[in-house]
Design a protein around this motif. Structure first.
Motif, PDB file in Angstrom:
ATOM      1  N   LEU A  13       0.869  -1.172   0.000  1.00 22.88           N
ATOM      2  CA  LEU A  13       0.000   0.000   0.000  1.00 22.88           C
ATOM      3  C   LEU A  13       0.907   1.222   0.000  1.00 22.88           C
ATOM      4  O   LEU A  13       1.737   1.389   0.887  1.00 22.88           O
ATOM      5  N   LEU A  14       0.738   2.077  -1.018  1.00 22.93           N
ATOM      6  CA  LEU A  14       1.619   3.224  -1.209  1.00 22.93           C
ATOM      7  C   LEU A  14       0.815   4.507  -1.293  1.00 22.93           C
ATOM      8  O   LEU A  14      -0.217   4.562  -1.977  1.00 22.93           O
TER       9      LEU A  14
ATOM     10  N   GLN B 125       4.555   7.235   2.105  1.00 25.10           N
ATOM     11  CA  GLN B 125       4.034   6.304   3.107  1.00 25.10           C
ATOM     12  C   GLN B 125       3.893   4.947   2.431  1.00 25.10           C
ATOM     13  O   GLN B 125       3.134   4.808   1.467  1.00 25.10           O
ATOM     14  N   LEU B 126       4.622   3.967   2.947  1.00 22.00           N
ATOM     15  CA  LEU B 126       4.680   2.650   2.307  1.00 22.00           C
ATOM     16  C   LEU B 126       4.431   1.571   3.346  1.00 22.00           C
ATOM     17  O   LEU B 126       5.026   1.579   4.431  1.00 22.00           O
TER      18      LEU B 126
ATOM     19  N   GLN C 279       0.691 -12.642  10.728  1.00 24.57           N
ATOM     20  CA  GLN C 279       0.893 -11.773   9.582  1.00 24.57           C
ATOM     21  C   GLN C 279       1.244 -10.390  10.118  1.00 24.57           C
ATOM     22  O   GLN C 279       0.510  -9.833  10.941  1.00 24.57           O
ATOM     23  N   SER C 280       2.356  -9.866   9.661  1.00 26.83           N
ATOM     24  CA  SER C 280       2.863  -8.612  10.205  1.00 26.83           C
ATOM     25  C   SER C 280       3.123  -7.630   9.070  1.00 26.83           C
ATOM     26  O   SER C 280       2.857  -7.929   7.901  1.00 26.83           O
ATOM     27  N   MET C 281       3.651  -6.483   9.418  1.00 23.66           N
ATOM     28  CA  MET C 281       3.916  -5.478   8.400  1.00 23.66           C
ATOM     29  C   MET C 281       5.163  -4.683   8.723  1.00 23.66           C
ATOM     30  O   MET C 281       5.655  -4.675   9.863  1.00 23.66           O
ATOM     31  N   ALA C 282       5.680  -4.021   7.699  1.00 20.43           N
ATOM     32  CA  ALA C 282       6.728  -3.015   7.839  1.00 20.43           C
ATOM     33  C   ALA C 282       6.161  -1.714   7.291  1.00 20.43           C
ATOM     34  O   ALA C 282       5.689  -1.675   6.142  1.00 20.43           O
ATOM     35  N   PHE C 283       6.177  -0.673   8.100  1.00 19.46           N
ATOM     36  CA  PHE C 283       5.615   0.619   7.702  1.00 19.46           C
ATOM     37  C   PHE C 283       6.733   1.642   7.623  1.00 19.46           C
ATOM     38  O   PHE C 283       7.499   1.824   8.571  1.00 19.46           O
ATOM     39  N   LEU C 284       6.811   2.306   6.486  1.00 18.52           N
ATOM     40  CA  LEU C 284       7.845   3.314   6.256  1.00 18.52           C
ATOM     41  C   LEU C 284       7.173   4.634   5.935  1.00 18.52           C
ATOM     42  O   LEU C 284       6.286   4.698   5.074  1.00 18.52           O
ATOM     43  N   GLN C 285       7.599   5.693   6.617  1.00 15.56           N
ATOM     44  CA  GLN C 285       7.067   7.031   6.371  1.00 15.56           C
ATOM     45  C   GLN C 285       8.212   8.028   6.394  1.00 15.56           C
ATOM     46  O   GLN C 285       8.956   8.114   7.377  1.00 15.56           O
ATOM     47  N   SER C 286       8.364   8.762   5.313  1.00 14.00           N
ATOM     48  CA  SER C 286       9.424   9.768   5.215  1.00 14.00           C
ATOM     49  C   SER C 286       8.894  10.963   4.448  1.00 14.00           C
ATOM     50  O   SER C 286       8.148  10.803   3.471  1.00 14.00           O
ATOM     51  N   SER C 287       9.251  12.150   4.900  1.00 15.52           N
ATOM     52  CA  SER C 287       8.880  13.388   4.200  1.00 15.52           C
ATOM     53  C   SER C 287      10.036  14.374   4.293  1.00 15.52           C
ATOM     54  O   SER C 287      10.772  14.403   5.286  1.00 15.52           O
ATOM     55  N   PHE C 288      10.168  15.190   3.250  1.00 16.17           N
ATOM     56  CA  PHE C 288      11.283  16.117   3.167  1.00 16.17           C
ATOM     57  C   PHE C 288      10.801  17.445   2.592  1.00 16.17           C
ATOM     58  O   PHE C 288       9.732  17.525   1.972  1.00 16.17           O
TER      59      PHE C 288
END
Length: 255
Positions: free
Chosen positions: A68-69, A136-137, A154-163
């Protein structure tokens, strides 16, 4: 009249038997039962008086190819692009939907049957006037432990970055680590959290809201988190060039 002991002499008797006799086998069996069972009990109970202990185990982690992006195009509300592997979510996005090119590769570096590294690459096509300021990924995984506790989730990896400046590529290199609020059960099969992190069959938009997904996920006693992602934001995107997310996710040992 009282009697007194004037002399005593102990009598000693010796019994001999061959090594293959019943008596020798009984003596050997009695000696083995004296020492071996206590050692086995001590080994299987991992110590009689332990108050706290820990161990490390490499989990069996497989990428479920669920993504999910959300790509933020600017500070204005509604300026974003989105995509997922869930058809219902994509239908709800309308003009914000943008189909990327995704490639993945899992590596088993030590050839032990368990994947050690996931290489994930996503190329999001952009127009010349579009610029990405944040990402947001969300990626989902199947996570299993077998050594001390039979645990499947069932798990997840959540990545959030803003610049503050638009970018051309986001590079991430981190570890997928297990987080526990309570100890795992050591008996039976624990499948409490072997349910989808994202309800991809729901027709309702609120079930795909990242705030709701993350909040429900954090209510679990056992989760995974992308630790030390070390995001690198690269700038200088050429016109019509896609925005690239390049992620390397290592499977850290569970503890």
């Amino acid at each position: 009249m009282a009697l007194y002991q004037l002399f005593s002499h102990p009598a000693e008797r010796g019994y001999r038997a061959g090594l293959c006799s019943k008596a020798a086998l009984f003596l050997l069996l009695a000696t083995a039962l004296t020492y071996i069972p206590p050692l086995l009990v001590a080994f299987r109970t991992h110590g009689f008086w332990l108050k706290r202990s820990s161990y490390e185990e490499q989990p069996s982690v497989r990428f479920q190819h669920q993504v999910l992006l959300v790509a933020l195009l600017g500070p204005e509300p509604g300026a974003f692009l989105s995509w997922s592997t869930f058809p219902t979510f994509n239908r709800l996005q309308g003009v914000h939907l943008r189909i990327p090119l995704v490639s993945t590769r899992e590596e088993d570096r030590n050839q032990d049957g368990k994947m050690d590294v996931l290489h994930f690459k996503l190329e999001l096509p952009l127009q010349a006037t579009e610029h990405v300021f944040g990402v947001q990924l969300m990626l989902t995984f199947s996570y299993q432990l077998h050594r001390m506790s039979t645990f499947v989730m069932q798990s997840m990896a959540f990545l959030q970055s803003s610049f503050a400046v638009p970018g051309s590529q986001l590079y991430v290199n981190g570890d997928l680590r297990l987080q526990q609020k309570q100890p795992l059960s050591y008996r039976g099969l624990d499948i409490r959290y072997n349910v989808s992190v994202i309800n991809g069959t729901s027709p309702f938009a609120h079930d795909y809201d990242l705030t709701r997904i993350v909040a429900a996920y954090q209510e679990r006693n056992v989760t995974t988190v992308l630790s030390d992602p070390n995001p690198i934001w690269l700038v200088g995107r050429a016109a019509e060039a896609p925005f690239i997310i390049d992620a390397v996710i290592r499977q850290a040992s569970g503890k």
